[in-house]
Design a protein around this motif. Sequence first.
Motif, PDB file in Angstrom:
ATOM      1  N   GLY A  92       0.806  -1.214   0.000  1.00 44.57           N
ATOM      2  CA  GLY A  92       0.000   0.000   0.000  1.00 44.57           C
ATOM      3  C   GLY A  92       0.839   1.263   0.000  1.00 44.57           C
ATOM      4  N   LEU A  93       1.880   1.280   0.817  1.00 45.91           N
ATOM      5  CA  LEU A  93       2.767   2.436   0.872  1.00 45.91           C
ATOM      6  C   LEU A  93       3.469   2.655  -0.469  1.00 45.91           C
ATOM      7  N   LEU A  94       3.946   1.562  -1.072  1.00 44.51           N
ATOM      8  CA  LEU A  94       4.686   1.673  -2.328  1.00 44.51           C
ATOM      9  C   LEU A  94       3.797   2.111  -3.487  1.00 44.51           C
ATOM     10  N   CYS A  95       2.540   1.639  -3.497  1.00 38.93           N
ATOM     11  CA  CYS A  95       1.627   2.035  -4.583  1.00 38.93           C
ATOM     12  C   CYS A  95       1.413   3.539  -4.597  1.00 38.93           C
ATOM     13  N   ASP A  96       1.309   4.151  -3.439  1.00 37.47           N
ATOM     14  CA  ASP A  96       1.136   5.598  -3.379  1.00 37.47           C
ATOM     15  C   ASP A  96       2.366   6.337  -3.911  1.00 37.47           C
ATOM     16  N   VAL A  97       3.538   5.715  -3.778  1.00 35.37           N
ATOM     17  CA  VAL A  97       4.784   6.389  -4.157  1.00 35.37           C
ATOM     18  C   VAL A  97       5.162   6.145  -5.609  1.00 35.37           C
ATOM     19  N   ILE A  98       5.153   4.881  -6.054  1.00 36.57           N
ATOM     20  CA  ILE A  98       5.671   4.563  -7.386  1.00 36.57           C
ATOM     21  C   ILE A  98       4.604   3.995  -8.322  1.00 36.57           C
ATOM     22  N   GLY A  99       3.379   3.847  -7.841  1.00 37.18           N
ATOM     23  CA  GLY A  99       2.314   3.354  -8.704  1.00 37.18           C
ATOM     24  C   GLY A  99       2.172   1.843  -8.664  1.00 37.18           C
ATOM     25  N   PRO A 100       1.019   1.315  -9.081  1.00 37.18           N
ATOM     26  CA  PRO A 100       0.749  -0.122  -8.978  1.00 37.18           C
ATOM     27  C   PRO A 100       1.539  -1.001  -9.936  1.00 37.18           C
ATOM     28  N   ARG A 101       1.901  -0.479 -11.104  1.00 36.16           N
ATOM     29  CA  ARG A 101       2.574  -1.307 -12.107  1.00 36.16           C
ATOM     30  C   ARG A 101       3.918  -1.817 -11.603  1.00 36.16           C
ATOM     31  N   ARG A 102       4.714  -0.943 -11.054  1.00 38.85           N
ATOM     32  CA  ARG A 102       6.035  -1.344 -10.558  1.00 38.85           C
ATOM     33  C   ARG A 102       5.915  -2.246  -9.340  1.00 38.85           C
ATOM     34  N   VAL A 103       4.918  -1.975  -8.491  1.00 39.60           N
ATOM     35  CA  VAL A 103       4.733  -2.799  -7.293  1.00 39.60           C
ATOM     36  C   VAL A 103       4.305  -4.210  -7.674  1.00 39.60           C
ATOM     37  N   MET A 104       3.314  -4.314  -8.558  1.00 37.50           N
ATOM     38  CA  MET A 104       2.831  -5.638  -8.973  1.00 37.50           C
ATOM     39  C   MET A 104       3.946  -6.432  -9.640  1.00 37.50           C
ATOM     40  N   ALA A 105       4.658  -5.808 -10.549  1.00 32.46           N
ATOM     41  CA  ALA A 105       5.737  -6.507 -11.250  1.00 32.46           C
ATOM     42  C   ALA A 105       6.829  -6.955 -10.285  1.00 32.46           C
ATOM     43  N   THR A 106       7.209  -6.077  -9.364  1.00 30.35           N
ATOM     44  CA  THR A 106       8.263  -6.398  -8.403  1.00 30.35           C
ATOM     45  C   THR A 106       7.864  -7.546  -7.492  1.00 30.35           C
ATOM     46  N   PHE A 107       6.633  -7.501  -6.984  1.00 32.43           N
ATOM     47  CA  PHE A 107       6.190  -8.551  -6.072  1.00 32.43           C
ATOM     48  C   PHE A 107       6.083  -9.901  -6.783  1.00 32.43           C
ATOM     49  N   LEU A 108       5.607  -9.898  -8.028  1.00 32.61           N
ATOM     50  CA  LEU A 108       5.503 -11.154  -8.774  1.00 32.61           C
ATOM     51  C   LEU A 108       6.878 -11.741  -9.077  1.00 32.61           C
ATOM     52  N   LEU A 109       7.775 -10.890  -9.531  1.00 34.65           N
ATOM     53  CA  LEU A 109       9.122 -11.371  -9.854  1.00 34.65           C
ATOM     54  C   LEU A 109       9.859 -11.814  -8.598  1.00 34.65           C
ATOM     55  N   ALA A 110       9.698 -11.050  -7.509  1.00 32.26           N
ATOM     56  CA  ALA A 110      10.343 -11.432  -6.247  1.00 32.26           C
ATOM     57  C   ALA A 110       9.726 -12.719  -5.701  1.00 32.26           C
ATOM     58  N   GLY A 111       8.405 -12.848  -5.818  1.00 31.13           N
ATOM     59  CA  GLY A 111       7.741 -14.044  -5.320  1.00 31.13           C
ATOM     60  C   GLY A 111       8.095 -15.295  -6.083  1.00 31.13           C
ATOM     61  N   SER A 112       8.469 -15.149  -7.351  1.00 30.48           N
ATOM     62  CA  SER A 112       8.832 -16.327  -8.137  1.00 30.48           C
ATOM     63  C   SER A 112      10.076 -17.015  -7.582  1.00 30.48           C
TER      64      SER A 112
END
Length: 473
Positions: A92-112
């Motif tokens: 939630g904090l990151l979405c406000d700062v850098i937007g949802p696209r970068r957060v979603m991509a980062t979390f998916l790639l990190a989670g893999s």
Amino acid sequence: MIDVKLKTSPPPTVDENDRRTKAKCLHILNFSKPHGRTFHVAWFSFMIAFTSWYSIAPLKPYIKSDLNLNSEIATSDILAVSANVIFLVTAGLLCDVIGPRRVMATFLLAGSIPVALASLIHNADGLYAIRFFIGVLGACFVPCQFYTTQMYEKNVVGSANAFAGGWGNLGGGFAYILMPLVFNAINSSVNDTNISWRLAMIIPAGLCIIAGLMNIFLADDCPAGDWLKQKKSLENVEVKEVLEASDKMKIDAYVENSEQFESTKKGKFTELSRAFSNPYVLIMMMQYACTFGVELAIDNVIGTFFITQFGLANTSGNFIGAVFGLMNLFSRATGGIVSDYANKKFGIRGRLLSQVSVLLLEGIFLIIFRFSINSLTSAIVVMIFFSFFTQAGCGTTYSIAPYIDPPIYGTIAGLIGTGGTLGGLMFNSIFAHFRSSIPEGFLVTGIIVTVLSLTTFLLKVSGEKIIPIKRLK
């Protein structure tokens, strides 16, 4: 009538030459940029994240045998959910700062990474660590909802959030279909269950990478495009240039985006404190605990309940229990649609009325379920009703969330999602306490939900309550 349509053409209310404009219709079969394509990337990404988050669950019997585990499996379940609390707030904090696209991509790639590394574990400690870090994938719910909130106007945002969230939640059921199929396919070749479950974990890891790349190359943070570029342009634009715009919607969109981007200049811990100090955020967290939290807990016990209560075979009992999760195909979306319709008729009070009604009915049917287990048929029918209202409540909850404090919506969305995860821990503990009498767990859960549904009367959103203050005088 709610503007949710099966249509491939771009929404007519969207000015294609002005990408700052949010869509006023949700066109399910529209795949054009920015609205339609981002909507589909959002729910698909969350579905893949949810599938990978639950990918270990269908393989537990083989993992338990391979690693010689017993109670450690249950402990790893708790760790997987507990870790998600941390990641939800962070998302939630990151979405406000850098937007949802970068957060979603980062979390998916990190989670893999931990999903793939699960194939290398050899003891309980390794399982604990892997399941903890896989919890990052559950937090993909936040950028999913942030995407749709940015893309759709308030008249249809409840439906957009509910469709995206509900279809994403299907990943829990999809995992129980995908992973056994993959395992069986591999095992038919290698004829070694220990090797087969390890190789099977490579598939969800690969899906996470694909979904992460889809966000990078196909999605937009908001109608205007890149979040950081839009933030920079809004910082540089002069007010007089905006006031010269001929379309009032452009001015409204500018003001709304400016407020949200302005919030990113402030300290994120200040925003977190601001959200925590808002009593209405805390109420919404409790109510989401009574919807998504209940869903998480029931997912763990519903199959076992039917097997033990009615003496069914494992396959039959789990198939009936799967109906609970499969209701997400339409139930959560229905909650959003109902909330949007009520908002159209009665304003924000309509959304609040929808919330209290759905939660109250959820609690009532959970209580009824305790007394409907004399026959398999009645138990299934009542289960369908309480599953519908449980998941519809997720939709009505996130239809209200964008109105509480719009400039810090990402932070609030993360906190409400955290409430759902904490609810999952609480209701899982209740069912664990009543493990020798699962029906009593449903009764206690229903009573809690019924009582907490009434906290909706305490909510004040956009200056409105269910009962207007002037009527109380």
